[in-house]
Motif scaffolding. Structure first.
Motif, PDB file in Angstrom:
ATOM      1  N   PHE A   1     -33.437 -11.062  13.462  1.00  0.00           N
ATOM      2  CA  PHE A   1     -33.130 -12.277  12.710  1.00  0.00           C
ATOM      3  C   PHE A   1     -31.847 -12.058  11.925  1.00  0.00           C
ATOM      4  O   PHE A   1     -31.395 -10.931  11.708  1.00  0.00           O
ATOM      5  CB  PHE A   1     -34.266 -12.664  11.762  1.00  0.00           C
ATOM      6  CG  PHE A   1     -34.529 -11.668  10.655  1.00  0.00           C
ATOM      7  CD1 PHE A   1     -33.864 -11.764   9.439  1.00  0.00           C
ATOM      8  CD2 PHE A   1     -35.450 -10.638  10.830  1.00  0.00           C
ATOM      9  CE1 PHE A   1     -34.107 -10.851   8.423  1.00  0.00           C
ATOM     10  CE2 PHE A   1     -35.689  -9.719   9.818  1.00  0.00           C
ATOM     11  CZ  PHE A   1     -35.027  -9.821   8.610  1.00  0.00           C
ATOM     12  N   THR A   2     -31.255 -13.166  11.496  1.00  0.00           N
ATOM     13  CA  THR A   2     -30.059 -13.134  10.661  1.00  0.00           C
ATOM     14  C   THR A   2     -30.263 -14.069   9.481  1.00  0.00           C
ATOM     15  O   THR A   2     -30.661 -15.216   9.654  1.00  0.00           O
ATOM     16  CB  THR A   2     -28.809 -13.577  11.454  1.00  0.00           C
ATOM     17  OG1 THR A   2     -28.590 -12.660  12.535  1.00  0.00           O
ATOM     18  CG2 THR A   2     -27.573 -13.607  10.566  1.00  0.00           C
ATOM     19  N   LEU A   3     -30.004 -13.562   8.284  1.00  0.00           N
ATOM     20  CA  LEU A   3     -30.106 -14.353   7.065  1.00  0.00           C
ATOM     21  C   LEU A   3     -28.695 -14.586   6.537  1.00  0.00           C
ATOM     22  O   LEU A   3     -27.957 -13.636   6.258  1.00  0.00           O
ATOM     23  CB  LEU A   3     -30.942 -13.615   6.019  1.00  0.00           C
ATOM     24  CG  LEU A   3     -31.159 -14.311   4.677  1.00  0.00           C
ATOM     25  CD1 LEU A   3     -31.938 -15.609   4.850  1.00  0.00           C
ATOM     26  CD2 LEU A   3     -31.889 -13.388   3.700  1.00  0.00           C
ATOM     27  N   LEU A   4     -28.306 -15.850   6.441  1.00  0.00           N
ATOM     28  CA  LEU A   4     -26.972 -16.214   5.973  1.00  0.00           C
ATOM     29  C   LEU A   4     -27.083 -16.777   4.557  1.00  0.00           C
ATOM     30  O   LEU A   4     -27.856 -17.705   4.314  1.00  0.00           O
ATOM     31  CB  LEU A   4     -26.334 -17.248   6.901  1.00  0.00           C
ATOM     32  CG  LEU A   4     -26.233 -16.847   8.373  1.00  0.00           C
ATOM     33  CD1 LEU A   4     -27.225 -17.658   9.206  1.00  0.00           C
ATOM     34  CD2 LEU A   4     -24.831 -17.054   8.909  1.00  0.00           C
TER      35      LEU A   4
ATOM     36  N   VAL B   1     -31.885 -19.058   7.786  1.00  0.00           N
ATOM     37  CA  VAL B   1     -32.365 -18.001   8.674  1.00  0.00           C
ATOM     38  C   VAL B   1     -32.109 -18.422  10.105  1.00  0.00           C
ATOM     39  O   VAL B   1     -32.415 -19.550  10.499  1.00  0.00           O
ATOM     40  CB  VAL B   1     -33.871 -17.733   8.473  1.00  0.00           C
ATOM     41  CG1 VAL B   1     -34.401 -16.824   9.576  1.00  0.00           C
ATOM     42  CG2 VAL B   1     -34.120 -17.083   7.136  1.00  0.00           C
ATOM     43  N   HIS B   2     -31.522 -17.498  10.881  1.00  0.00           N
ATOM     44  CA  HIS B   2     -31.223 -17.743  12.288  1.00  0.00           C
ATOM     45  C   HIS B   2     -32.072 -16.799  13.122  1.00  0.00           C
ATOM     46  O   HIS B   2     -32.082 -15.586  12.889  1.00  0.00           O
ATOM     47  CB  HIS B   2     -29.738 -17.494  12.554  1.00  0.00           C
ATOM     48  CG  HIS B   2     -29.368 -17.459  14.009  1.00  0.00           C
ATOM     49  ND1 HIS B   2     -29.093 -18.604  14.733  1.00  0.00           N
ATOM     50  CD2 HIS B   2     -29.233 -16.424  14.874  1.00  0.00           C
ATOM     51  CE1 HIS B   2     -28.790 -18.269  15.975  1.00  0.00           C
ATOM     52  NE2 HIS B   2     -28.866 -16.967  16.092  1.00  0.00           N
ATOM     53  N   THR B   3     -32.808 -17.352  14.064  1.00  0.00           N
ATOM     54  CA  THR B   3     -33.570 -16.552  15.013  1.00  0.00           C
ATOM     55  C   THR B   3     -33.175 -16.974  16.419  1.00  0.00           C
ATOM     56  O   THR B   3     -32.694 -18.084  16.635  1.00  0.00           O
ATOM     57  CB  THR B   3     -35.091 -16.741  14.829  1.00  0.00           C
ATOM     58  OG1 THR B   3     -35.419 -18.128  15.001  1.00  0.00           O
ATOM     59  CG2 THR B   3     -35.532 -16.281  13.448  1.00  0.00           C
TER      60      THR B   3
ATOM     61  N   ILE C   1     -33.297 -22.171  10.086  1.00  0.00           N
ATOM     62  CA  ILE C   1     -34.307 -22.667   9.160  1.00  0.00           C
ATOM     63  C   ILE C   1     -33.743 -22.570   7.751  1.00  0.00           C
ATOM     64  O   ILE C   1     -33.222 -21.526   7.351  1.00  0.00           O
ATOM     65  CB  ILE C   1     -35.610 -21.850   9.264  1.00  0.00           C
ATOM     66  CG1 ILE C   1     -36.123 -21.842  10.709  1.00  0.00           C
ATOM     67  CG2 ILE C   1     -36.667 -22.392   8.315  1.00  0.00           C
ATOM     68  CD1 ILE C   1     -37.249 -20.874  10.956  1.00  0.00           C
ATOM     69  N   GLN C   2     -33.884 -23.655   6.978  1.00  0.00           N
ATOM     70  CA  GLN C   2     -33.302 -23.709   5.633  1.00  0.00           C
ATOM     71  C   GLN C   2     -34.369 -23.723   4.550  1.00  0.00           C
ATOM     72  O   GLN C   2     -34.051 -23.646   3.372  1.00  0.00           O
ATOM     73  CB  GLN C   2     -32.415 -24.955   5.526  1.00  0.00           C
ATOM     74  CG  GLN C   2     -31.391 -24.912   4.416  1.00  0.00           C
ATOM     75  CD  GLN C   2     -30.397 -26.045   4.523  1.00  0.00           C
ATOM     76  OE1 GLN C   2     -30.706 -27.108   5.048  1.00  0.00           O
ATOM     77  NE2 GLN C   2     -29.189 -25.819   4.058  1.00  0.00           N
TER      78      GLN C   2
ATOM     79  N   VAL D   1     -39.356 -19.924   3.497  1.00  0.00           N
ATOM     80  CA  VAL D   1     -39.131 -19.114   4.696  1.00  0.00           C
ATOM     81  C   VAL D   1     -37.999 -18.116   4.471  1.00  0.00           C
ATOM     82  O   VAL D   1     -38.114 -16.939   4.810  1.00  0.00           O
ATOM     83  CB  VAL D   1     -38.820 -20.015   5.911  1.00  0.00           C
ATOM     84  CG1 VAL D   1     -38.464 -19.163   7.136  1.00  0.00           C
ATOM     85  CG2 VAL D   1     -40.015 -20.903   6.228  1.00  0.00           C
ATOM     86  N   THR D   2     -36.893 -18.571   3.892  1.00  0.00           N
ATOM     87  CA  THR D   2     -35.771 -17.652   3.681  1.00  0.00           C
ATOM     88  C   THR D   2     -36.157 -16.544   2.701  1.00  0.00           C
ATOM     89  O   THR D   2     -35.700 -15.396   2.847  1.00  0.00           O
ATOM     90  CB  THR D   2     -34.517 -18.392   3.173  1.00  0.00           C
ATOM     91  OG1 THR D   2     -34.827 -19.113   1.979  1.00  0.00           O
ATOM     92  CG2 THR D   2     -34.013 -19.362   4.228  1.00  0.00           C
TER      93      THR D   2
END
Length: 289
Positions: A222-225, A239-241, A249-250, A254-255
């Motif tokens: 996963f990637t958290l921006l 969050v990018h999966t 997902i914003q 979840v983040t």
């Protein structure tokens, strides 16, 4: 038809700020539409950055919302920046989900990412990236021009980690990534050398999660921006999966969960110095033969 007209974070910030002002004034989209002679859907599309907003329309909204002079100046300045086209718009055949991710990544203040299958795209050598793209092409064949375009886009993204942008990037790499062959030994050797080189940059933290570390949480890549406030407008983390397609997902809950997961991974990984030594050892023992 695929499009790369993904909204920039600047456009998203502006839309979110306008939505917040509308709600603070206890107005519905229908209320705003009725007062300004618009449809409610136009209000909604502006707030979700599906369409841009002209300066004249923005001024009408800010007057309706009784924005302060300072807020008015900030949002008008943000609107000017939001009107600038992102570089990915020059690649109109990009998949929508990829264009959306690139738009989000391009304006991130910090990126935290866990990789369990392959080296993160921002750290890949051109040969490693090409081999990954060609490997997928063996499953889903495409024209050579599409392969060249994808490689060009991936290399263009890497400008983020170089000066003057110098994106802050923390990467946790599962040891398996270092052992899993992509291309031949030469490709792998140069890729691991590149990792060591990039770990020397002040804005990059590279950590290795050894195979003998605790993997009990069974986490997937996963990637958290994360984004710094700009124009006095806060933009939430994303969050990018990714599997066959990607999703963003914003949701704050979840983040927050993913931020805790990333910290869990960091605590079980080698620190940067030991990680670099580990990568060098794997390179010498496995790929330099």
């Amino acid at each position: 038809m695929p499009t790369s007209r993904a909204p920039t974070v600047r456009q998203r910030r502006l839309g979110a700020a306008l939505q917040r002002l509308r709600k603070e004034n206890e107005l519905s989209a229908d209320d705003v539409g009725w007062r300004l002679g618009w449809s409610a859907s136009k209000v909604s599309r502006i707030e979700t950055a599906r369409i841009g907003v002209r300066e004249s329309d923005l001024r009408r909204l800010l007057k309706l919302y009784r924005a302060t002079e300072h807020m008015r100046a900030e949002l008008l300045a943000l609107s000017h920046e939001a009107g600038k086209k992102g570089w990915w718009a020059d690649f109109p055949e990009l998949r929508d989900d990829l264009a959306t991710f690139i738009a989000l990544e391009d304006e991130a203040d910090q990126v935290l990412t866990f990789e369990s299958q392959a080296v993160n795209g921002l750290l890949q050598t051109e040969d490693y990236a090409r081999r990954l793209i060609l490997g997928w092409d063996e499953v889903m064949p495409r024209p050579p021009a599409a392969i060249d375009r994808d490689l060009q886009v991936r290399m263009r993204r890497q400008q983020l980690i170089a000066p003057p942008r110098s994106l802050r990037l923390t990467v946790v790499l599962d040891e398996a990534v270092l052992l899993r062959r992509v291309g031949d030994a030469t490709v792998m050797r140069r890729q691991l050398e590149r990792l060591v080189e990039l770990a020397g940059l002040p804005n990059i933290e590279l950590l290795v999660l050894p195979l003998d570390a605790d993997h009990g949480a069974g986490l997937s890549a996963f990637t958290l921006l994360e984004y710094a406030p700009a124009y006095e407008v806060t933009f939430p983390a994303m969050v990018h999966t990714e599997s066959r397609t990607s999703s963003q997902i914003q949701d704050e809950t979840v983040t927050h969960e993913y931020r805790r997961e990333f910290q869990w991974l960091v605590e079980r990984s080698l620190d940067q110095s030991r990680s670099v030594e580990f990568i060098q050892r794997v390179n010498a023992e496995r790929w330099a033969r």
